[in-house]
Design a protein around this motif. Sequence first.
Motif, PDB file in Angstrom:
ATOM      1  N   LYS A  88       0.729  -1.198   0.001  1.00 36.56           N
ATOM      2  CA  LYS A  88      -0.146  -0.327   0.054  1.00 36.56           C
ATOM      3  C   LYS A  88       0.883   1.225   0.054  1.00 36.56           C
ATOM      4  O   LYS A  88       0.360   2.486  -0.646  1.00 36.56           O
ATOM      5  CB  LYS A  88      -0.783  -0.027   1.389  1.00 36.56           C
ATOM      6  N   ILE A  92       1.359   5.323  -2.796  1.00 36.45           N
ATOM      7  CA  ILE A  92       1.405   6.690  -1.721  1.00 36.45           C
ATOM      8  C   ILE A  92       2.933   7.412  -2.238  1.00 36.45           C
ATOM      9  O   ILE A  92       2.699   8.577  -2.244  1.00 36.45           O
ATOM     10  CB  ILE A  92       1.446   6.138  -0.406  1.00 36.45           C
ATOM     11  N   LEU A 153      -9.691   3.969  -6.842  1.00 39.35           N
ATOM     12  CA  LEU A 153      -8.468   4.166  -6.390  1.00 39.35           C
ATOM     13  C   LEU A 153      -7.413   3.074  -6.700  1.00 39.35           C
ATOM     14  O   LEU A 153      -6.226   3.220  -7.063  1.00 39.35           O
ATOM     15  CB  LEU A 153      -8.240   4.111  -4.752  1.00 39.35           C
ATOM     16  N   GLU A 228      -0.555  12.209   2.784  1.00 34.19           N
ATOM     17  CA  GLU A 228      -1.034  11.112   1.844  1.00 34.19           C
ATOM     18  C   GLU A 228      -1.580  10.182   2.511  1.00 34.19           C
ATOM     19  O   GLU A 228      -2.868   9.492   2.477  1.00 34.19           O
ATOM     20  CB  GLU A 228      -0.323  10.857   0.633  1.00 34.19           C
ATOM     21  N   ARG A 232      -5.652   8.870   3.217  1.00 33.46           N
ATOM     22  CA  ARG A 232      -6.089   7.590   2.558  1.00 33.46           C
ATOM     23  C   ARG A 232      -6.476   6.630   3.846  1.00 33.46           C
ATOM     24  O   ARG A 232      -7.143   5.803   3.610  1.00 33.46           O
ATOM     25  CB  ARG A 232      -5.037   6.772   1.766  1.00 33.46           C
ATOM     26  N   GLU A 233      -5.826   6.837   4.871  1.00 34.24           N
ATOM     27  CA  GLU A 233      -6.078   5.968   6.257  1.00 34.24           C
ATOM     28  C   GLU A 233      -7.023   6.555   7.079  1.00 34.24           C
ATOM     29  O   GLU A 233      -7.150   6.053   8.290  1.00 34.24           O
ATOM     30  CB  GLU A 233      -5.164   5.483   6.804  1.00 34.24           C
TER      31      GLU A 233
END
Length: 248
Positions: A88, A92, A153, A228, A232-233
């Motif tokens: 992941k 990023i 995404l 970022e 995203r989290e």
Amino acid sequence: MNWAWFHKLGAPKWFFHYSKPWALPLFIVGCVSLVVGLIWGLAFAPADYQQGNSFRIIYIHVPVAMLAQSCYLALGVSGLVFLIWQMKIAPIFIKAVAPIGAVMALMALVSGAIWGKPTWGTWWVWDARLTSVLVLFLLYMGIIALQNSLTDLLLANKAVAVLSVVGLLNLPIIKYSVEWWNTLHQGATFTLTEKPAMPMEMWFPLLFSTIGLYCLVAGLALWRMQTEILAREHRSHWVKEEVMKHGL
């Protein structure tokens, strides 16, 4: 060989906490080194015996050109990491670094044009090195466009990863263009296998500028990645704790 650290580094939460102490020191060291290198090179280094003072743009042009290529190499490696291991942190990294690399490539083109005017008598020629750097800039813009135009995404991550990997083919062309074709552009200023062609009093400020820009960009990249990751989290429990703890 134990690869647990590699997979751990690919976790956004772990990377966020590990990278937090590094961004500011890298940025400060980069700024100081870059300022020292630029002042040294632009004000105190001797003039070139052929080009005179016009050569001094080398202290800007060479570092940004090197960063433009290094950033894209890092994007390509990150693209491979995502396509193979689905980590992941890789997309990023690509999203954080692509705009920085695009700025470096644009600065390389502009500073090269400024240097080319007094040296070649023209702002632009369709030289192999110049054209391949222009292609590099367009690759960066393509990656940025894909990231911002695709709403899915996962699809965006895969698309930019593929483009990043495919674009790696352009890097050898940039590097070896002056050897493969008859070009106006000079050969490499930095090399690990040969003694510098310029005097030390001209080479050392260039080294300071280059190291400084690398550190500065590394600090910026870490900050952008941390931002970022939080975006995203944001639904993750650890992010909510981080926001409450530091008021982010």
